[in-house]
Design a protein around this motif. Structure first.
Motif, mmCIF file in Angstrom:
data_model
loop_
_atom_site.group_PDB
_atom_site.id
_atom_site.type_symbol
_atom_site.label_atom_id
_atom_site.label_comp_id
_atom_site.label_asym_id
_atom_site.label_seq_id
_atom_site.Cartn_x
_atom_site.Cartn_y
_atom_site.Cartn_z
ATOM 1 N N ILE A 192 36.627 8.991 -2.670
ATOM 2 C CA ILE A 192 35.558 7.995 -2.667
ATOM 3 C C ILE A 192 34.869 7.986 -1.300
ATOM 4 O O ILE A 192 35.521 7.863 -0.261
ATOM 5 C CB ILE A 192 36.119 6.605 -3.000
ATOM 6 C CG1 ILE A 192 36.778 6.625 -4.391
ATOM 7 C CG2 ILE A 192 35.015 5.552 -2.943
ATOM 8 C CD1 ILE A 192 37.442 5.315 -4.776
ATOM 9 N N THR A 193 33.546 8.113 -1.323
ATOM 10 C CA THR A 193 32.753 8.203 -0.098
ATOM 11 C C THR A 193 32.986 7.004 0.825
ATOM 12 O O THR A 193 32.999 5.853 0.382
ATOM 13 C CB THR A 193 31.257 8.275 -0.452
ATOM 14 O OG1 THR A 193 31.051 9.323 -1.396
ATOM 15 C CG2 THR A 193 30.419 8.536 0.774
ATOM 16 N N SER A 194 33.157 7.277 2.093
ATOM 17 C CA SER A 194 33.421 6.230 3.087
ATOM 18 C C SER A 194 32.212 5.317 3.251
ATOM 19 O O SER A 194 31.077 5.675 2.914
ATOM 20 C CB SER A 194 33.775 6.860 4.435
ATOM 21 O OG SER A 194 32.626 7.489 4.987
ATOM 22 N N ASP A 195 32.447 4.138 3.818
ATOM 23 C CA ASP A 195 31.364 3.196 4.083
ATOM 24 C C ASP A 195 30.342 3.792 5.036
ATOM 25 O O ASP A 195 29.128 3.574 4.891
ATOM 26 C CB ASP A 195 31.915 1.898 4.694
ATOM 27 C CG ASP A 195 32.707 1.079 3.681
ATOM 28 O OD1 ASP A 195 32.570 1.331 2.472
ATOM 29 O OD2 ASP A 195 33.471 0.188 4.113
ATOM 30 N N ASN A 196 30.812 4.542 6.007
ATOM 31 C CA ASN A 196 29.924 5.119 7.013
ATOM 32 C C ASN A 196 28.846 5.989 6.381
ATOM 33 O O ASN A 196 27.683 5.970 6.791
ATOM 34 C CB ASN A 196 30.743 5.940 8.013
ATOM 35 C CG ASN A 196 29.900 6.436 9.165
ATOM 36 O OD1 ASN A 196 29.117 5.676 9.729
ATOM 37 N ND2 ASN A 196 30.039 7.709 9.506
ATOM 38 N N ILE A 197 29.224 6.741 5.356
ATOM 39 C CA ILE A 197 28.255 7.603 4.662
ATOM 40 C C ILE A 197 27.487 6.815 3.606
ATOM 41 O O ILE A 197 26.261 6.884 3.526
ATOM 42 C CB ILE A 197 28.966 8.801 4.001
ATOM 43 C CG1 ILE A 197 29.653 9.670 5.058
ATOM 44 C CG2 ILE A 197 27.988 9.630 3.188
ATOM 45 C CD1 ILE A 197 30.506 10.773 4.480
ATOM 46 N N ALA A 198 28.210 6.064 2.790
ATOM 47 C CA ALA A 198 27.593 5.398 1.634
ATOM 48 C C ALA A 198 26.546 4.377 2.043
ATOM 49 O O ALA A 198 25.484 4.279 1.416
ATOM 50 C CB ALA A 198 28.674 4.736 0.790
ATOM 51 N N MET A 199 26.812 3.607 3.105
ATOM 52 C CA MET A 199 25.892 2.541 3.460
ATOM 53 C C MET A 199 24.671 3.041 4.213
ATOM 54 O O MET A 199 23.687 2.313 4.358
ATOM 55 C CB MET A 199 26.623 1.445 4.233
ATOM 56 C CG MET A 199 27.591 0.694 3.323
ATOM 57 S SD MET A 199 28.439 -0.661 4.128
ATOM 58 C CE MET A 199 29.454 -1.261 2.758
#
Length: 341
Positions: free
Chosen positions: A38-45
């Motif tokens: 699952i894509t990390s917050d750093n990338i997803a946001m």
């Protein structure tokens, strides 16, 4: 069908939906163990600040799957575009949809460079929403569909004008949102508090009611979408003429009677929200009749993170941030209206 020992899936998995479930269930039909990265917050946001945080997305997946599935699944955090796939020695397959196929091809190029065999790329079909377009998290965030791919606006209002029932009227007696209190003779006090509360929301900011709209103008915060009817407390309000319509990119006219909602109002609200979504264009809607019930349409039509404000006479300003819960509540209330053919 070939059965793989270990398969991989990567994705954001925001607001776990019907398409995600299809992808996982079809993948498990072809492998004994499945790793979901699952894509990390750093990338997803960076992609969209409205994406839920990693923990919420992880729990969203887990809470939607049965124990039989979960016993064969492990989870990891994806910190880049490829995750462990380019160096994963045990994995034999990677599952994707057509829109992520290119990324899988790049992973296989990296694997070959690393001296590993390419993964079998299994491309699975996307699931379509009610309108024939694919279900996606971005469409859910944009307010177009729910997690099952269903529309937020029920069919009854598209079939004809609708009239409020006593059940709906009872449900609307309490404020639908957070009330910011302030004196009626000085609405700017409550409005200033309300605007401070929503200053970091992505928008659009939607104001319903002449007093609400004018007060925002006077505070230098013209709404992205405004609805006025020339009335306050169901009486003509002379100060409506002080609302500077030049602040807006477009003006729309529609009609909607007290206690009812019309196709005319629905189409104007749809046009206003779509214009903001596509071009960030602002709109003022002039309603011949009454705009009091417009929030019941505006929440289902608006993206997650939109804000709807309206005045409550004698009490202050009510603010509600648009989310899946508010959209669902409004859809339910709209379904309780009676239809005029």
């Amino acid at each position: 069908m070939e059965m793989f020992e270990i398969g991989l899936i990567g994705g954001t998995f925001d607001r776990f939906h019907k398409g995600h479930l299809h992808l996982i269930s079809k993948s498990l039909e072809q492998c004994n163990e499945l790793e979901i990265w699952i894509t990390s917050d750093n990338i997803a946001m960076k992609k969209d600040p409205r994406v839920q945080n990693w923990e919420d997305r992880l729990h969203g997946v887990k809470d939607s799957l049965g124990e039989e599935y979960l016993s064969r699944i492990s989870f990891g955090k994806l910190e880049d575009n490829y995750g462990p796939a380019p160096t994963h020695k045990a994995a034999k397959a990677i599952f994707s949809t057509e829109d992520t196929r290119k990324n899988c091809d790049e992973i296989n190029e990296l694997r070959i460079n690393n001296g590993l065999s390419p993964l079998e790329i299994v491309t699975l079909e996307l699931q379509d929403a009610w309108d024939g377009m694919p279900i996606s998290s971005s469409r859910i965030r944009d307010g177009e569909i729910d997690r099952e791919g269903k529309p937020w606006i029920p069919e009854n209002i598209r079939s004809g004008n609708i009239t409020m029932t006593p059940e709906v009227e009872r449900s609307l007696k309490d404020p639908f949102g957070m009330l910011f209190s302030g004196p009626e003779e000085n609405p700017s006090l409550a409005m200033s508090d309300a605007l401070s509360h929503i200053e970091n929301n992505p928008g659009p900011i939607i104001a319903v009611g002449d007093v609400t709209v004018l007060t925002m103008h006077q505070l230098g915060k013209a709404p992205d979408i405004s609805l006025i009817d020339g009335m306050t407390k169901r009486e003509e309000w002379g100060s409506t003429s002080s609302i500077d319509q030049a602040h807006y990119d477009q003006r729309l006219n529609c009609s909607s009677p007290p206690g009812g909602l019309t196709n005319s109002l629905l189409e104007a609200c749809e046009d206003a929200v779509n214009s903001w979504m596509k071009e960030r264009s602002s709109t003022i809607i002039i309603v011949n009749g009454e705009e009091d019930l417009a929030p019941l349409l505006l929440h289902p039509l608006s993206p997650v993170g939109a804000v709807v404000l309206y005045g409550q006479p004698g009490k202050g300003v009510v603010v509600r941030v648009c989310g899946e819960e508010s959209k669902g509540r409004c859809r339910h209330l709209l379904e309780l209206f009676t239809t005029e053919y």
